[in-house]
Enzyme design. Structure first.
Site, short mmCIF file in Angstrom:
data_model
loop_
_atom_site.label_atom_id
_atom_site.label_comp_id
_atom_site.label_asym_id
_atom_site.label_seq_id
_atom_site.Cartn_x
_atom_site.Cartn_y
_atom_site.Cartn_z
N CYS A 2 0.83 -1.19 0.00
CA CYS A 2 0.00 0.00 0.00
C CYS A 2 0.88 1.26 0.00
CB CYS A 2 -0.95 0.08 1.19
SG CYS A 2 -2.29 -1.09 1.11
N ARG A 27 6.54 -0.92 -3.87
CA ARG A 27 6.07 -1.42 -2.58
C ARG A 27 5.18 -2.66 -2.73
NH1 ARG A 27 6.52 2.30 1.52
NH2 ARG A 27 4.65 1.61 2.58
N TRP A 74 -2.54 -3.04 -1.76
CA TRP A 74 -2.14 -4.45 -1.67
C TRP A 74 -3.18 -5.09 -0.78
CZ3 TRP A 74 -0.28 -8.09 1.92
CH2 TRP A 74 0.46 -9.15 1.38
N ASN A 100 -3.10 3.14 4.53
CA ASN A 100 -2.12 2.05 4.53
C ASN A 100 -2.11 1.47 5.94
OD1 ASN A 100 0.13 0.41 4.46
ND2 ASN A 100 1.60 2.10 4.33
N GLY A 101 -2.27 0.14 6.05
CA GLY A 101 -2.29 -0.49 7.36
C GLY A 101 -3.55 -1.33 7.53
N GLU A 479 19.38 -17.23 1.29
CA GLU A 479 19.12 -15.98 0.57
C GLU A 479 19.15 -16.22 -0.95
OE1 GLU A 479 17.93 -13.22 1.26
OE2 GLU A 479 18.54 -11.92 -0.37
N LYS A 483 15.92 -15.41 -3.26
CA LYS A 483 15.96 -14.53 -4.43
C LYS A 483 15.44 -15.27 -5.66
CE LYS A 483 16.46 -11.85 -2.84
NZ LYS A 483 16.31 -10.84 -1.87
N GLU A 486 11.62 -15.95 -5.43
CA GLU A 486 10.84 -14.70 -5.45
C GLU A 486 10.62 -14.19 -6.86
OE1 GLU A 486 11.54 -11.70 -1.74
OE2 GLU A 486 13.31 -12.09 -2.93
N HIS A 502 19.88 -35.54 5.71
CA HIS A 502 18.80 -35.85 6.64
C HIS A 502 17.43 -35.55 6.04
CE1 HIS A 502 21.79 -36.62 9.71
NE2 HIS A 502 22.43 -35.55 9.24
N LYS A 600 7.36 -4.93 -1.15
CA LYS A 600 8.68 -4.50 -0.68
C LYS A 600 8.67 -4.32 0.83
CE LYS A 600 12.86 -2.78 -1.21
NZ LYS A 600 13.84 -3.86 -1.43
C1 G6P Z 1 9.44 -8.21 2.45
C2 G6P Z 1 10.35 -7.91 1.27
C3 G6P Z 1 11.71 -8.52 1.51
C4 G6P Z 1 12.30 -8.02 2.83
C5 G6P Z 1 11.34 -8.28 3.99
C6 G6P Z 1 11.80 -7.57 5.25
O1 G6P Z 1 9.18 -9.57 2.51
O2 G6P Z 1 9.79 -8.42 0.07
O3 G6P Z 1 12.59 -8.16 0.45
O4 G6P Z 1 13.50 -8.67 3.07
O5 G6P Z 1 10.05 -7.76 3.68
O6 G6P Z 1 11.80 -6.19 5.02
P1 G6P Z 1 12.67 -5.14 5.81
O7 G6P Z 1 12.31 -3.82 5.21
O8 G6P Z 1 12.25 -5.24 7.26
O9 G6P Z 1 14.09 -5.50 5.61
#
Ligand code: G6P
Length: 605
Positions: A2, A27, A74, A100-101, A479, A483, A486, A502, A600
Site C-alpha cells: 500500500c 512497494r 495491496w 495504509n495499514g 538468501e 531470491k 521470489e 537428513h 517490498k
Molecule cells: C518483504 C520484502 C523482503 C524483505 C522483507 C523484510 O518480505 O519483500 O525483500 O526482506 O520484507 O523487510 P525489511 O524492510 O524489514 O528489511
C-alpha cells in the site's frame, strides 16, 4: 505494501500524483486509484492492475483537480476489485480517504455505522473512515474535528490522508504505518516514502506516530492527537531523482545489484581504521557494548538472513547470538536476561513483525538497536539506538544491495561488540577490516566477470534449484534460494549443507542443479556433500574463489569470487547468486521488480 501519495499547491495535481504512484510501485500492489478536487468537485478513478492502466483511465475520465490523494493497494480486507481499491468515499461522494495499514476494529465500527444508515460499497476496513468523518460532519464538526474524531475511533495501524468537503486541504495522520511530508516551494506532498515526491522536493519531514497534519496551499501544521502543535524538523535528503529511477537499466533489481560497490563504499565510509586494524563507529564509541551478554537478532525475509549471518559471526567469536524470525519472536518467547541486546535488522524500518518484536524486547527490558537503511523510519524511533547501512534507496521488491550493506554493517558492529565485551579486538580483526576495505572492488570484479547468465541459461528447464552452505554460507544459501524463487517463480530451496543427508537428498536428481557455496571455512565438509549430490546425478555449481583446486575439479560450473577473508566471502558469493536469480527470471520473462503477491515493505503482521 500500500502506497499513499498526496499533493496540494501544484499547478495541476494529476501529474505529481500519478508520478508518485509510479514511484511507489515497488512497494507491491494489485490496484491503484486517485481522487482530485477541482472546480467540479471531487473526481475519482480507480482500477485493478498496474498504475499504467490507471493512467489510461485517468486520461479517459479527463480527471482534473488542484489537489488530491492517490493510492496503490495491496489487498488485505476484500478481494482485488475496483470497488475495494482506494480512495474510499462516503455516500455523498464528498469525502475521500486513502489508507495504509489495518484497522483492527473495523467490523464493529461498520456494524455501528450500518445501523446508523450508512451504506458501504466495498469490503475494506478503510471504508469506515469516510463514513465516520461524514457522521461527525453531520453532527456539526469542522472537517478537521471530524477527521480527528474519526481517527480517535480507530485501533490498529494506519497512515491516512483525506480530502473532506469543501475545505481546500489535505488531512493526514499516522500510527504504525509510514508517512512523510514533502515541502516544496508553495507545494506540499504526503507519501508513504520519499521517492514518491523526490522530483518535486528534497525537503522532508518524517512524521511520528500520532502526528496530525493539515496541508493547504499556504502551508502546513503538525499537531498531536489533542491538537497541540508539535515541532518536527525539516531534513534535506541527498537522493537525486535519478537514484530513485532505473537510470538506463531494464530493471531496478539489476541497477541495484550494480550499485553495490557504491553502496558498500558508503556503508564502510569512515568506519574502518586501517592503521589500528579496528572499527570506528561514530554512533557507538569504544566501550558502548561492554555490558552485553547475549544478542538476539530479529528480522524478516532477506534481513533475517543478514541477521543469521551476523549471529554466525558473533557466535564464532564467543558472543552468544541468536537469530529470530521477528514474526516468531512472540511465540518462541526467548529469555531476555540482563545484558541482552536486541538488534532489529530492517531495510525499510517499517516491517510490522520486526516492529512488534522490538516492542516485545523493550517490554522485557532488553536494550534495542535498529540496523536500517531508512533515516527516520519507525524502527529508528522505537529502538534505543540506530546504525544506518547507507545503501541508498532500494526500489526492487527483491532486496539485493541492502543485504550486502546489512551484512557489512553487522560485521563492523560484531567487531565493535567483541572488542567491547572482551577488551581486545578479534583475532582476525585486521584481516577482516582489510577484506571489507577491498569489498567494493571485489564486488565490482564479480559484476564485470560473472558467468551467471550462462549458468541460468544452461539450467533453465530444471525441476528445482537447491542451494547449500555451512557457517555464514548457510544464510547465503537461504538468501540465494529466496531470491531465485521470489523472482523466477521456480521451486528453489536453501539448506545447511549438513542437513542434506537428513531429508533433502531425497529430492536430488539429475534435474535439480545444486549451488554449493564455499567461503574458505569448512570447505572440505561441503565438498563431501557436493560429492553426495553428484553421485545422484545432480549438476553442481560451485560459488568459490578456488578456481583451480579440488572444488573446481568436482563442480560442473564455477561462479568465481575474489579471494578474501572467509567471513566476508559470503557477501561476494551472494552477489553471484543475485545475478543467477536475475538472469533466470529474465529468461522466463518474469516481472522482476514486482513479483506476484509480494511487497517490498510488509506493514501488516
Ligand atoms: C518483504 C520484502 C523482503 C524483505 C522483507 C523484510 O518480505 O519483500 O525483500 O526482506 O520484507 O523487510 P525489511 O524492510 O524489514 O528489511
Amino acid at each position: 505494501m500500500c502506497g499513499i501519495t498526496a499533493c496540494i499547491g501544484t499547478a495541476d495535481s494529476v501529474d505529481p500524483l500519478m508520478s508518485g504512484l509510479k514511484r511507489l510501485e515497488y512497494r507491491g500492489y494489485d490496484s491503484a486509484g486517485l481522487a482530485v478536487k477541482g472546480q467540479d468537485g471531487l473526481s475519482l478513478t480507480k482500477r485493478v492492475g498496474e498504475v499504467s492502466e490507471l493512467a489510461s483511465a485517468v486520461e479517459q475520465d479527463s480527471l482534473d483537480g488542484t489537489f488530491g490523494i492517490g493510492h496503490t493497494r495491496w489487498a488485505t480486507h476484500g478481494g482485488v476489485t475496483n470497488e475495494n481499491a482506494h480512495p474510499h468515499t462516503d455516500e455523498s461522494g464528498n469525502i475521500a480517504v486513502v489508507h495504509n495499514g489495518i484497522i483492527g476494529n473495523f467490523q464493529s465500527l461498520r456494524t455501528e455505522l450500518e445501523a446508523n444508515g450508512h451504506v458501504f460499497s466495498s469490503e475494506t476496513d478503510t471504508e469506515v473512515v469516510p463514513h465516520l468523518i461524514e457522521e461527525s460532519l453531520r453532527d456539526g464538526a469542522t472537517p478537521e474535528e471530524a477527521f480527528r474524531s474519526a481517527v480517535g475511533r480507530l485501533s490498529g495501524t494506519y497512515a491516512l490522508a483525506a480530502i473532506i468537503g469543501d475545505e481546500d486541504a489535505i488531512f493526514a495522520t499516522r500510527s504504525g504505518s509510514p508517512l512523510v511530508l514533502g515541502i516544496g516551494d508553495g507545494e506540499y506532498f504526503l507519501a508513504s516514502d520519499v521517492p514518491a515526491f523526490i522530483p518535486y522536493t528534497d525537503r522532508v519531514v518524517y512524521l511520528h506516530d500520532g502526528d496530525f497534519v493539515v496541508t493547504t496551499r499556504d502551508g502546513y501544521t503538525i499537531s498531536d492527537a489533542a491538537g497541540r502543535p508539535v515541532d518536527r524538523s525539516v531534513e534535506t535528503v541527498d537522493w537525486d531523482p535519478e537514484t530513485a529511477t532505473k537510470g538506463g537499466y531494464e530493471h531496478f533489481m539489476y541497477k541495484e545489484i550494480h550499485e553495490q560497490p557504491g553502496a558498500l563504499r558508503r556503508t564502510i565510509h569512515g568506519r574502518l581504521n586501517p592503521l589500528s586494524g579496528g572499527v570506528e563507529l561514530e554512533e557507538f564509541p569504544s566501550g558502548t557494548f561492554a555490558d552485553v551478554r547475549q544478542i538476539h537478532l530479529v528480522a524478516m525475509g532477506t534481513s533475517h538472513h543478514a541477521g543469521m549471518y551476523a549471529a554466525s559471526l558473533l557466535s564464532a567469536l564467543d558472543i552468544p547470538a541468536f537469530p529470530f524470525m521477528a514474526g516468531e519472536y512472540a511465540v518462541t518467547v526467548p529469555p531476555v536476561t540482563p545484558g541482552t541486546l536486541v538488534i532489529a535488522v530492517s531495510q525499510s524500518g517499517e516491517t510490522a513483525d520486526t516492529l512488534d518484536a522490538v516492542r516485545r524486547a523493550r517490554a522485557a527490558g532488553a536494550k534495542t538497536l535498529a540496523l536500517t537503511n531508512v533515516v527516520g523510519s519507525s524502527i529508528t524511533r522505537e529502538c534505543d539506538d540506530e546504525l544506518l547501512i547507507r545503501a541508498g534507496p532500494e526500489i526492487g521488491v527483491a532486496a539485493t544491495k541492502t543485504f550486502s550493506s546489512q551484512v557489512t554493517a553487522l560485521t563492523l558492529l560484531a567487531e565493535r561488540i567483541v572488542e567491547d565485551v572482551t577488551g581486545t579486538a578479534s583475532t582476525d580483526a585486521a584481516e577482516i577490516i582489510d577484506a571489507l576495505s577491498r569489498l567494493p572492488g571485489d564486488v565490482q570484479e564479480i559484476l564485470d566477470t560473472s558467468t551467471s547468465r550462462d549458468v541460468a541459461a544452461e539450467y533453465q528447464d530444471s525441476d528445482a534449484y537447491f542451494f547449500i552452505g555451512r557457517g555464514v554460507a548457510h544464510p547465503v544459501a537461504l538468501e540465494g534460494a529466496l531470491k531465485f524463487k521470489e523472482i523466477s517463480y521456480e521451486h528453489a530451496e536453501g539448506f545447511a549443507a549438513s542437513e542434506l543427508k537428513h531429508g533433502p537428498l531425497a529430492l536430488v536428481t539429475p534435474f535439480t542443479p545444486v549451488f554449493a557455496i564455499f567461503t574458505g571455512k569448512e570447505d572440505e565438509a561441503t565438498l563431501s556433500n557436493v560429492k553426495e549430490v553428484q553421485a545422484r546425478g545432480a549438476p553442481v555449481i560451485a560459488v568459490t574463489s578456488d578456481r583451480d583446486g579440488e572444488i573446481a575439479e568436482f563442480a560442473d560450473h564455477v561462479l568465481s569470487i575474489p579471494e578474501t577473508h572467509p567471513d566476508v566471502a559470503g557477501i561476494l558469493a551472494n552477489v553471484q547468486l543475485q545475478l543467477v536469480a536475475y538472469h533466470a527470471a529474465k529468461l522466463l520473462d518474469r516481472p522482476i521488480d514486482k513479483p506476484r503477491n509480494l511487497a517490498k515493505c510488509v506493514t501488516v503482521e
